[in-house]
Scaffold this motif. Structure first.
Motif, mmCIF file in Angstrom:
data_model
loop_
_atom_site.group_PDB
_atom_site.id
_atom_site.type_symbol
_atom_site.label_atom_id
_atom_site.label_comp_id
_atom_site.label_asym_id
_atom_site.label_seq_id
_atom_site.Cartn_x
_atom_site.Cartn_y
_atom_site.Cartn_z
ATOM 1 N N VAL A 1 0.860 -1.183 0.000
ATOM 2 C CA VAL A 1 0.000 0.000 0.000
ATOM 3 C C VAL A 1 0.899 1.236 0.000
ATOM 4 C CG1 VAL A 1 -1.773 1.301 1.216
ATOM 5 C CG2 VAL A 1 -1.855 -1.208 1.199
ATOM 6 N N VAL A 2 0.795 2.010 -1.078
ATOM 7 C CA VAL A 2 1.624 3.197 -1.245
ATOM 8 C C VAL A 2 0.943 4.419 -0.635
ATOM 9 C CG1 VAL A 2 2.765 4.671 -2.955
ATOM 10 C CG2 VAL A 2 2.581 2.215 -3.355
ATOM 11 N N ASN A 3 -0.399 4.459 -0.765
ATOM 12 C CA ASN A 3 -1.131 5.611 -0.257
ATOM 13 C C ASN A 3 -2.531 5.177 0.158
ATOM 14 O OD1 ASN A 3 -1.578 8.244 0.466
ATOM 15 N ND2 ASN A 3 -1.776 9.027 -1.622
ATOM 16 N N LEU B 1 -10.822 3.029 6.711
ATOM 17 C CA LEU B 1 -9.614 2.314 7.123
ATOM 18 C C LEU B 1 -8.605 3.373 7.561
ATOM 19 C CD1 LEU B 1 -9.135 -0.311 4.237
ATOM 20 C CD2 LEU B 1 -10.270 -0.636 6.444
ATOM 21 N N ASP B 2 -8.016 3.181 8.718
ATOM 22 C CA ASP B 2 -7.048 4.154 9.225
ATOM 23 C C ASP B 2 -5.755 4.047 8.430
ATOM 24 O OD1 ASP B 2 -5.230 5.729 10.714
ATOM 25 O OD2 ASP B 2 -6.337 5.317 12.559
ATOM 26 N N PRO B 3 -5.308 5.144 7.824
ATOM 27 C CA PRO B 3 -4.064 5.105 7.048
ATOM 28 C C PRO B 3 -2.874 4.573 7.833
ATOM 29 C CG PRO B 3 -5.218 7.170 6.660
ATOM 30 C CD PRO B 3 -5.956 6.459 7.766
ATOM 31 N N VAL B 4 -2.832 4.814 9.141
ATOM 32 C CA VAL B 4 -1.725 4.344 9.973
ATOM 33 C C VAL B 4 -1.626 2.812 9.928
ATOM 34 C CG1 VAL B 4 -0.913 4.174 12.363
ATOM 35 C CG2 VAL B 4 -1.772 6.333 11.495
ATOM 36 N N ASP B 5 -2.777 2.141 9.804
ATOM 37 C CA ASP B 5 -2.793 0.679 9.808
ATOM 38 C C ASP B 5 -2.484 0.055 8.448
ATOM 39 O OD1 ASP B 5 -3.482 0.677 12.494
ATOM 40 O OD2 ASP B 5 -5.638 0.675 12.064
ATOM 41 N N PHE B 6 -2.522 0.851 7.364
ATOM 42 C CA PHE B 6 -2.391 0.262 6.033
ATOM 43 C C PHE B 6 -1.219 0.799 5.208
ATOM 44 C CE2 PHE B 6 -6.486 -1.165 7.260
ATOM 45 C CZ PHE B 6 -6.626 -2.391 6.627
ATOM 46 N N ARG B 7 -0.827 2.043 5.399
ATOM 47 C CA ARG B 7 0.253 2.605 4.584
ATOM 48 C C ARG B 7 1.543 1.801 4.784
ATOM 49 N NH1 ARG B 7 -0.311 7.849 5.659
ATOM 50 N NH2 ARG B 7 -1.587 8.215 3.824
ATOM 51 N N GLY C 1 -17.630 7.563 2.806
ATOM 52 C CA GLY C 1 -18.168 6.210 2.736
ATOM 53 C C GLY C 1 -17.204 5.139 2.271
ATOM 54 N N LYS C 2 -15.987 5.514 1.901
ATOM 55 C CA LYS C 2 -15.039 4.503 1.430
ATOM 56 C C LYS C 2 -13.605 4.962 1.665
ATOM 57 C CE LYS C 2 -14.651 6.021 -3.397
ATOM 58 N NZ LYS C 2 -14.888 5.668 -4.796
ATOM 59 N N THR C 3 -12.702 4.001 1.516
ATOM 60 C CA THR C 3 -11.264 4.275 1.580
ATOM 61 C C THR C 3 -10.645 3.747 0.292
ATOM 62 O OG1 THR C 3 -11.232 4.043 3.988
ATOM 63 C CG2 THR C 3 -9.130 3.850 2.856
ATOM 64 N N ARG C 4 -9.818 4.565 -0.333
ATOM 65 C CA ARG C 4 -9.126 4.156 -1.561
ATOM 66 C C ARG C 4 -7.682 3.817 -1.223
ATOM 67 N NH1 ARG C 4 -10.022 6.856 -7.316
ATOM 68 N NH2 ARG C 4 -11.597 5.215 -7.267
ATOM 69 N N LEU C 5 -7.318 2.551 -1.479
ATOM 70 C CA LEU C 5 -5.943 2.100 -1.292
ATOM 71 C C LEU C 5 -5.219 2.172 -2.633
ATOM 72 C CD1 LEU C 5 -6.553 -1.142 0.830
ATOM 73 C CD2 LEU C 5 -6.027 1.163 1.674
ATOM 74 N N GLU C 6 -4.080 2.821 -2.666
ATOM 75 C CA GLU C 6 -3.210 2.782 -3.844
ATOM 76 C C GLU C 6 -2.187 1.687 -3.585
ATOM 77 O OE1 GLU C 6 0.134 5.454 -6.209
ATOM 78 O OE2 GLU C 6 -1.296 6.480 -4.894
ATOM 79 N N ILE C 7 -2.198 0.672 -4.443
ATOM 80 C CA ILE C 7 -1.363 -0.512 -4.219
ATOM 81 C C ILE C 7 -0.388 -0.687 -5.379
ATOM 82 C CG2 ILE C 7 -1.372 -3.020 -3.880
ATOM 83 C CD1 ILE C 7 -4.317 -2.696 -2.901
ATOM 84 N N ALA C 8 0.901 -0.807 -5.048
ATOM 85 C CA ALA C 8 1.921 -1.188 -6.032
ATOM 86 C C ALA C 8 1.898 -2.712 -6.076
ATOM 87 C CB ALA C 8 3.289 -0.670 -5.624
#
Length: 196
Positions: A62-64, A105-111, A70-77
């Motif tokens: 997960v890059v960003n 989704l909390d960015p801290v948990d996924f970035r 209503g949603k979270t967008r994950l940028e994934i390499a």
């Protein structure tokens, strides 16, 4: 020289490792509904309109993370996935995608974490990587799995002898049979692996 107990323990450990490595399955949360979800990003990006609505499974780093209403967008390499749908370590990115997950989704948990996502392809979106224009494949992530990266110690194999050991068993001491089979006298190695 290895004792009979050491040889038996080595054989049992090898059997356990072989059994566990043969039991790899895709976790329920990212199985999806299709027996063969699309996983070839290069093929999809060659003609993305043909794949809209088809189920896909992609994973990588997960890059960003961008929280939207209503949603979270994950940028994934993305990187290739193994047979258990885990992202491969040390492999170059095959391209980037946007995966939309319902809710927050909390960015801290996924970035900077490894994830695998599954769901239908919804199209493409224009974006940028640095100052470079980029076209992202977009999908609705109906399921996702965050992975941990950990290390494990792998002991070198011990000598294996069809007659248990290579010591003085079965009156073979004087015949020069000292330790049949394979043997690695080197130190234990540390491997980095992706796990649940």
């Amino acid at each position: 020289m290895a004792s009979r107990k050491q040889v038996v323990r080595g054989l049992l450990a090898g059997l356990v490792i072989a059994a566990l490595s043969g039991c790899v399955s895709v976790p329920d949360e990212i199985k999806g509904t299709s027996p063969t979800p699309q996983q070839d990003l290069v093929r999809v990006m060659a003609a993305p309109q043909l794949y809209v609505g088809q189920e896909a499974r992609f994973g990588g780093k997960v890059v960003n993370v961008k929280n939207q209403t209503g949603k979270t967008r994950l940028e994934i390499a993305t990187v290739p996935l193994d047979e258990g749908a885990r992202p491969g370590l040390g492999t170059p990115s095959r391209g980037r995608i946007y995966a939309d997950v319902n809710g927050f989704l909390d960015p801290v948990d996924f970035r900077n974490q490894l994830v695998t996502v599954v769901g239908p392809i919804t199209g493409t979106a224009k974006g940028k990587i640095g100052d470079t224009e980029y076209t992202y494949m977009v999908m609705q992530a109906n399921g996702y799995k965050r992975w941990r990266v950990t290390q494990q110690v792998v002991m070198p194999p011990q000598p294996i002898d069809p007659y248990w050991g290579g010591g003085c068993y079965h009156h073979r001491c004087g015949y020069g049979y000292g330790g049949w089979g394979w043997y690695n006298p080197g130190p234990a190695q540390v491997q980095t692996i992706v796990t649940e």
